[in-house]
Design an enzyme around this catalytic site. Structure first.
Site, mmCIF file in Angstrom:
data_model
loop_
_atom_site.group_PDB
_atom_site.id
_atom_site.type_symbol
_atom_site.label_atom_id
_atom_site.label_comp_id
_atom_site.label_asym_id
_atom_site.label_seq_id
_atom_site.Cartn_x
_atom_site.Cartn_y
_atom_site.Cartn_z
ATOM 1 N N ALA A 322 55.026 37.867 5.470
ATOM 2 C CA ALA A 322 56.247 38.173 6.224
ATOM 3 C C ALA A 322 56.017 39.257 7.258
ATOM 4 O O ALA A 322 56.647 39.260 8.323
ATOM 5 C CB ALA A 322 57.352 38.599 5.263
ATOM 6 N N ASP A 368 43.813 46.468 50.760
ATOM 7 C CA ASP A 368 43.004 46.362 51.965
ATOM 8 C C ASP A 368 43.961 46.200 53.142
ATOM 9 O O ASP A 368 45.145 45.899 52.965
ATOM 10 C CB ASP A 368 42.079 45.144 51.838
ATOM 11 C CG ASP A 368 41.029 45.100 52.937
ATOM 12 O OD1 ASP A 368 40.811 46.139 53.584
ATOM 13 O OD2 ASP A 368 40.445 44.036 53.148
ATOM 14 N N ASP A 670 38.879 41.190 49.686
ATOM 15 C CA ASP A 670 38.463 39.833 50.029
ATOM 16 C C ASP A 670 36.956 39.696 50.184
ATOM 17 O O ASP A 670 36.429 38.591 50.191
ATOM 18 C CB ASP A 670 39.153 39.362 51.308
ATOM 19 C CG ASP A 670 38.875 40.292 52.490
ATOM 20 O OD1 ASP A 670 38.125 41.273 52.317
ATOM 21 O OD2 ASP A 670 39.428 40.048 53.582
ATOM 22 N N ASP A 674 34.203 44.327 47.811
ATOM 23 C CA ASP A 674 35.384 44.685 47.023
ATOM 24 C C ASP A 674 35.238 44.331 45.545
ATOM 25 O O ASP A 674 36.031 44.796 44.721
ATOM 26 C CB ASP A 674 36.620 43.963 47.575
ATOM 27 C CG ASP A 674 36.960 44.383 48.989
ATOM 28 O OD1 ASP A 674 36.874 45.588 49.275
ATOM 29 O OD2 ASP A 674 37.310 43.515 49.808
#
Length: 939
Positions: A322, A368, A670, A674
């Site tokens: 339980a 960015d 991108d 990064d």
């Protein structure tokens, strides 16, 4: 339109050789570089040298660190403390079943509790395995970037080899379209331009030159005499000597940073671990109290009753089952998956499920600039002639926009100098503006595209057919300009554009109204001041000039005695919707920071425009970060929101510094550069359109439209998901506490047997709790979800009243059910009771299940009554409640299910009592809301 410009008047040491490849190669001359690498630019390396260097430096490839095997990940799932407790319960339950079978006391299906519990444990383990086992593919994507073919000079012969065979000192030949296979120092460059956006984040190609030496602290993006592995040659050709291979390249350093980032548990995972610890400790305490309390009378009499002890252990097994919310992992997974579907509709693709909830707690977004905060479209903002400065309207590549002078719209072609400049924009241009796919697009260089759009805004649409290009002097890094010659009989017309200094140096005259005059030194100084003013605003500035010739000029004559017409200032303009998104972040208590590889002035201009920073604030460069120790950086990040010319290691340091201060960080990116910061951040956000495969594989989320606004939308969805997770946690655990109290109380108040079997508890936790809990995950967000600060990442799962609510409502469940249980036990054990004496257990079982349905309705809102909430705002919840009630009735009244679950049919009166007691719990919760509302009104 006619090109009708006024015809002008007639215008008349040898260094010691070392093998230290960590040198600052950009500071050395070509001769010094060749000497250091012991190579000859005429013959290349010898076979003997190549063999030695391959032995010393190995293959030119990225090396992967050891990672966990699949079986290790699977085994780790079963170290969860709640699953360990369930495993123990399953084993003990199996032992008891075995003992009963041996004693001939078994009834029904043997080992069904053990099988059911083990099934839940295995399913939860597999679910966790599939969430965690997604292997990191970022390094694999990096390896793909690092393995092209190359042309190399060795032993006086040029041959094509695999990039992995390169060694330091190799001479490689570079051509347009090539991908660089190693880091190298240029020894020859002819109109060479290289796209380095993957490493530096800059959208435009970098012009390269060989005959230069740079300062040691020159940022990576400004090292014009070096080329880097993984970048691409767009135009020109060259020869370079390899300076670094494999893990010693800039790409290799990024790979090392990427592998050095350790995966950290998300806030939700930390909270669920805390929840498990609390529940298991609570279960152990209750089990101990139950066994000691039940055995205490016998122990005080100095006896030990084995049957009593076995009965208490069985009770303890039910308590343990339980305590564990077996359905919670599945419900959370389904909730997160539903959140991902909603986020996709808002242009955010979730790669890792826990990221959905983590987004809701983000306190800082490190973004960015290019393409995320900006449109990734160069747009002309200002034009300056000697006599006027124009502001240009419009957005993106749409060829519509006003020319304003002192705040008033003007006709651009009325100014002769501006007219000459605009014709220069149209003709000295290789870009193409076209309308396709329901939008205006540029084919070619973004800078030339911006100039072409500017000309179109003035109504000038020049074509090669109307104004044939006779001669062209293409841009190169030495001249810093481009010129073209068009035929306009009886004249030849030259247009030039380039760096303001280069064009001004070649200009001797200017156009004032409709007259030509010699450029004075005062006017030259004014042009320099205009250039400085535009550049200080973060604009990219180009100068323009033209000249008429009565004959086709030769090369020496062409770019001389030009007529200066003006300056153009352009910018990758902010996305129009980002300003509102940044304001929304402020309202929501989220700080926005800009971390870019671009120039500090450009970063400052965009940051100020968007409200990320103030005009008098500081911009910190990558070089400055490199000189800071950790305490200084920690102080800097608290007051500075814009960072420019940053390298991968700088981004990583910023993210780590923020996390050490307790911030929950979302980082966008991108490029390849990064990837380490994306992996380190609590939420790594890659760009779907411009992002590299490396950045996407390192991220938790991909923006399908590369738009900052989509991050904010995803944060909003994350907050809704987190609120719903807290909602169904208190829904599930409130009833679980009621179950525990009911089970533990049975032997203490003298009732024979355990009211709920482990199988019945699993039914409640998985079905009667789980189905409505999934429906609660679809509760719509509250209107003020983005008008309050984010939750603290370090806050407990029980924070903000959740723990108190669970205990309070659990006690209500327990008190009502225990009272009902005593009544039902006495009723079913009466002499004249017509049914089975164990029917009291079914009454308890059914009441707890039905009570949860009312609880599901009441838990939708903290302060609104059920009658004040639109019941159809979450129709799935209504269907879930109805379906769960029908399933529970099936368990009670359908014979095969009764046999499996150990239930007994209830009379209509007994079923009515179950519903009545369930209604009491619902009314109590609604009454609490009224009491809090009344109490606050008095305060």
């Amino acid at each position: 339109m006619s090109l009708s410009l006024s015809t002008p008047p007639k215008l008349t040491s040898k260094l010691p050789v070392v093998n230290d490849l960590n040198l600052t190669w950009h500071t050395l001359t070509i001769a010094q570089t060749l000497a250091r690498l012991e190579t000859d630019d005429r013959t290349g390396l010898t076979d003997r040298q190549i063999a030695q260097l391959q032995q010393e430096f190995g293959a030119n490839e990225l090396v992967a660190a050891a990672s966990r095997q699949w079986w290790q990940i699977l085994l780790d799932q079963f170290t969860n403390i709640m699953l360990v407790m369930l495993l123990i319960v399953a084993v003990v339950s199996g032992i008891f079943d075995f003992m009963e079978i041996q004693a001939g006391k078994t009834t029904g299906l043997p080992y069904k509790d053990t099988i059911a519990i083990l099934s839940i444990v295995i399913l939860n383990g597999i679910l966790g395995y599939f969430q965690e086992s997604r292997a990191e593919q970022a390094l694999a994507a990096l390896k793909q970037m690092a393995a092209p073919k190359v042309r190399v000079l060795r032993d006086s012969k040029i041959s094509e080899i695999d990039g992995r065979e390169l060694v330091p000192g190799d001479l490689i030949h570079l051509e347009a379209g090539n991908q660089l296979a190693a880091d190298a120092r240029l020894i020859e460059a002819v109109q060479l331009q290289i796209r380095e956006s993957a490493l530096t984040g800059e959208a435009t190609a970098s012009s390269k030159t060989a005959e230069t030496e740079l300062a040691a602290d020159t940022p990576l993006g400004d090292r014009i005499n070096l080329v880097y592995q993984g970048t691409e040659i767009t135009t020109g050709r060259g020869v370079a000597v390899v300076t670094a291979t494999g893990m010693n390249t800039e790409l290799g350093k990024i790979a090392a940073l990427l592998q050095g980032v350790e995966s950290q548990p998300t806030p939700l995972q930390q909270k669920l671990t805390q929840l498990g610890n609390v529940l298991v400790m609570g279960a152990l305490v209750i089990v101990a109290l139950t066994i000691v309390g039940g055995m205490l009378p016998d122990l005080l009499r100095g006896s030990f009753n084995l049957d009593t002890f076995k009965g208490l252990v069985k009770t303890s097994l039910s308590v343990a089952v339980a305590v564990v919310p077996e359905g919670l992992p599945a419900v959370i997974t389904i909730t997160l998956a539903m959140g991902t579907q909603r986020m996709v509709k808002r242009q955010a693709l979730i790669r890792k499920l826990p990221a959905v909830e983590t987004l809701g707690g983000v306190t800082i977004i490190c973004s960015d600039k290019t393409g995320t905060l900006t449109q990734n479209k160069m747009v002309v903002q200002q034009v300056a002639t000697l006599t006027a400065e124009y502001q240009i309207g419009g957005e993106g590549y749409i060829p519509n926009g006003e020319f304003q002078l002192n705040g008033r719209s003007v006709e651009p072609l009325a100014d002769p100098a501006l007219k000459g400049l605009l014709w220069g924009c149209a003709l000295c241009n290789d870009a193409v503006l076209q309308y396709a796919d329901n939008q205006w697009q540029i084919l070619g260089d973004p800078t030339e595209g911006a100039l072409l759009v500017l000309a179109h805004k003035a109504g000038i649409e020049a074509t090669a057919q109307n104004y044939p290009r006779i001669q062209e002097y293409p841009f190169d890094s030495d001249r810093q300009r481009m010129s073209i010659i068009c035929e306009q009989p009886p004249y030849y017309l030259l247009f030039a554009k380039g760096s303001p200094e280069s064009i001004l140096d070649r200009s001797t005259h200017t156009l004032v109204e409709d007259r030509y005059a010699e450029l004075t030194e005062i006017e030259r100084q004014k042009i320099r001041s205009q250039n400085a003013s535009l550049a200080s605003q973060g604009l990219r500035v180009l100068g323009f000039a033209y000249r008429y010739f009565p004959h086709l000029p030769d090369t020496d004559e062409a770019e001389s005695e030009l007529i200066w017409v003006g300056l153009v200032g352009m910018l990758d303009a902010p996305r129009p919707e980002v300003r509102a998104a940044v304001d929304t972040c402020k309202t929501a208590g989220i700080r926005t920071m800009m971390i870019t590889g671009d120039h500090p002035l450009t970063a400052m201009a965009i940051g100020t425009d968007l409200g990320i920073t103030q005009t008098d604030s500081q911009v910190v460069s990558g070089n400055e970060i490199a000189q800071m120790d950790d305490p200084t950086l920690a102080q800097t990040i608290n007051r500075v929101s814009v960072y420019a010319r940053v390298a991968p290691e700088h981004k990583l340091r910023i993210v780590k510094a923020l996390q050490q201060q307790g911030e929950l960080v979302a980082m966008t990116g991108d490029g390849v550069n990064d990837a380490p910061a994306l992996k380190q951040a609590d939420i790594g956000v890659a760009m779907g359109i411009t992002g590299t495969d490396v950045s996407k594989e390192a991220s938790d989320m991909v923006l399908l439209d590369d738009n900052f606004n989509s991050i904010v939308a995803a944060v909003e969805e994350g907050r809704i998901v987190y609120t719903n997770i807290r909602r169904f946690i208190k829904y599930i655990l409130g009833s679980n506490i009621g179950e525990i109290l009911t089970i533990a109380a049975a032997p203490l108040i003298g009732l024979g047997g355990v009211p709920l079997s482990p199988l019945q508890i699993l039914w409640m936790n998985l079905v009667t709790d789980g189905i409505p809990a999934v429906a609660l995950a679809l509760e719509p967000g509250e209107p003020d979800v983005m008008q309050r600060p984010p939750f603290q990442p370090s806050e407990s799962i029980f924070a903000r009243g959740l723990g108190a609510y669970i205990i309070r409502i659990g006690l209500v469940f327990g008190v009502v059910t225990i009272g009902l249980m005593k009544w039902a036990f006495d009723r079913t054990h009466a002499v004249d009771y017509p049914g089975d004496p164990d029917t009291w257990k079914t009454i308890v079982f059914t009441t707890l299940c039905i009570a949860q349905m009312g609880h599901a309705l009441a838990v939708r809102s903290v302060n609104k009554l059920v009658i004040e909430i639109n019941p159809f705002s979450n129709p799935l919840l209504l269907w879930a409640i109805l379906g769960t009630i029908l399933l529970q009735l099936a368990v009670v009244y359908i014979a095969p299910l009764r046999s499996f679950f150990g239930t007994h049919p209830l009379s209509l009166f007994e079923l009515g009592v179950c519903f009545g007691c369930s209604l009491l719990i619902f009314l109590w919760i609604e009454g609490e809301k009224l009491f809090v509302r009344w109490f606050r009104s008095k305060g």
